[in-house]
Design a protein around this motif. Structure first.
Motif, PDB file in Angstrom:
ATOM      1  N   ARG A 143       0.864  -1.182   0.000  1.00  0.00           N
ATOM      2  CA  ARG A 143       0.000   0.000   0.000  1.00  0.00           C
ATOM      3  C   ARG A 143       0.904   1.237   0.000  1.00  0.00           C
ATOM      4  O   ARG A 143       1.175   1.815   1.043  1.00  0.00           O
ATOM      5  CB  ARG A 143      -0.924  -0.012   1.217  1.00  0.00           C
ATOM      6  N   SER A 151      -5.448   3.779  -2.170  1.00  0.00           N
ATOM      7  CA  SER A 151      -6.766   4.015  -1.577  1.00  0.00           C
ATOM      8  C   SER A 151      -7.602   2.756  -1.692  1.00  0.00           C
ATOM      9  O   SER A 151      -7.624   2.103  -2.737  1.00  0.00           O
ATOM     10  CB  SER A 151      -7.456   5.169  -2.300  1.00  0.00           C
ATOM     11  N   HIS A 207     -11.173   3.996   3.073  1.00  0.00           N
ATOM     12  CA  HIS A 207     -10.239   4.987   3.613  1.00  0.00           C
ATOM     13  C   HIS A 207      -9.778   5.973   2.548  1.00  0.00           C
ATOM     14  O   HIS A 207      -9.751   5.673   1.370  1.00  0.00           O
ATOM     15  CB  HIS A 207      -9.003   4.285   4.201  1.00  0.00           C
ATOM     16  N   TYR A 263      -3.614   6.664   1.303  1.00  0.00           N
ATOM     17  CA  TYR A 263      -2.563   6.486   2.310  1.00  0.00           C
ATOM     18  C   TYR A 263      -1.540   7.619   2.196  1.00  0.00           C
ATOM     19  O   TYR A 263      -0.985   7.840   1.120  1.00  0.00           O
ATOM     20  CB  TYR A 263      -1.857   5.145   2.121  1.00  0.00           C
ATOM     21  N   TYR A 277       3.082   1.627   3.353  1.00  0.00           N
ATOM     22  CA  TYR A 277       2.647   0.608   4.305  1.00  0.00           C
ATOM     23  C   TYR A 277       2.854  -0.748   3.652  1.00  0.00           C
ATOM     24  O   TYR A 277       2.577  -0.922   2.468  1.00  0.00           O
ATOM     25  CB  TYR A 277       1.167   0.838   4.607  1.00  0.00           C
ATOM     26  N   TYR A 308       4.155   0.160   9.191  1.00  0.00           N
ATOM     27  CA  TYR A 308       4.048   1.542   8.721  1.00  0.00           C
ATOM     28  C   TYR A 308       5.461   2.053   8.478  1.00  0.00           C
ATOM     29  O   TYR A 308       6.348   1.833   9.306  1.00  0.00           O
ATOM     30  CB  TYR A 308       3.418   2.444   9.786  1.00  0.00           C
ATOM     31  N   LYS A 311       1.020  -3.580  14.921  1.00  0.00           N
ATOM     32  CA  LYS A 311       1.670  -3.039  13.731  1.00  0.00           C
ATOM     33  C   LYS A 311       3.070  -2.604  14.129  1.00  0.00           C
ATOM     34  O   LYS A 311       3.289  -2.128  15.241  1.00  0.00           O
ATOM     35  CB  LYS A 311       0.902  -1.829  13.185  1.00  0.00           C
ATOM     36  N   MET A 361      -5.169   5.611   9.928  1.00  0.00           N
ATOM     37  CA  MET A 361      -5.650   4.240  10.078  1.00  0.00           C
ATOM     38  C   MET A 361      -5.970   3.896  11.536  1.00  0.00           C
ATOM     39  O   MET A 361      -6.985   3.278  11.828  1.00  0.00           O
ATOM     40  CB  MET A 361      -4.592   3.267   9.553  1.00  0.00           C
ATOM     41  N   GLU A 362      -5.119   4.313  12.437  1.00  0.00           N
ATOM     42  CA  GLU A 362      -5.280   3.927  13.844  1.00  0.00           C
ATOM     43  C   GLU A 362      -6.444   4.622  14.534  1.00  0.00           C
ATOM     44  O   GLU A 362      -6.844   4.203  15.619  1.00  0.00           O
ATOM     45  CB  GLU A 362      -3.969   4.149  14.610  1.00  0.00           C
ATOM     46  N   TYR A 416      -9.344   4.208  13.980  1.00  0.00           N
ATOM     47  CA  TYR A 416     -10.417   3.221  14.063  1.00  0.00           C
ATOM     48  C   TYR A 416     -10.167   2.168  15.139  1.00  0.00           C
ATOM     49  O   TYR A 416     -10.972   1.266  15.315  1.00  0.00           O
ATOM     50  CB  TYR A 416     -10.596   2.538  12.699  1.00  0.00           C
TER      51      TYR A 416
END
Length: 108
Positions: free
Chosen positions: A12, A17, A21, A24, A28, A45, A75, A97-98, A100
């Motif tokens: 990613r 995308s 989301h 990015y 990643y 990451y 992660k 991302m985090e 969530y």
């Protein structure tokens, strides 16, 4: 303590995308030789002020682990050999991302 080197296959890249989301903002990927808590390859990451282009792979140093209290995996966070980041700086970079998850950044 010497930093641990890590090789990441980027799946990613910056700008990637998916359906749920926004694009990015960082690269990643995963460590092909390590299995994470979800039974898949260990996710990573890549945080850097020096890298702002999409990558296919990356080799650098492991600087943090992101623990998710509400998930079965952690992660990893990697950067270039010459960069350092605080836990707060890392949290800000991975918030896309985090946000969530109930996550905590632990420097290593």
């Amino acid at each position: 303590m010497a930093s641990k080197s890590v090789f990441v296959k980027v799946d990613r890249p910056i700008g990637f995308s998916d359906k749920s989301h926004a694009p990015y903002p960082i690269n990643y990927g995963y460590v092909p030789t390590v299995t994470g808590g979800d039974g898949e390859k260990q996710d990573v990451y890549i945080v850097s002020d020096l890298i702002n282009e999409p990558l296919q792979s990356f080799e650098g140093k492991l600087i943090a682990v992101v623990h998710r209290a509400d998930d079965n995996e952690e992660k990893w966070v990697a950067t270039t050999e010459n960069e350092t980041f605080s836990a707060a700086e890392i949290a800000a970079r991975i918030h896309f991302m985090e946000q969530y998850f109930d996550s905590t950044v632990r420097l290593i």
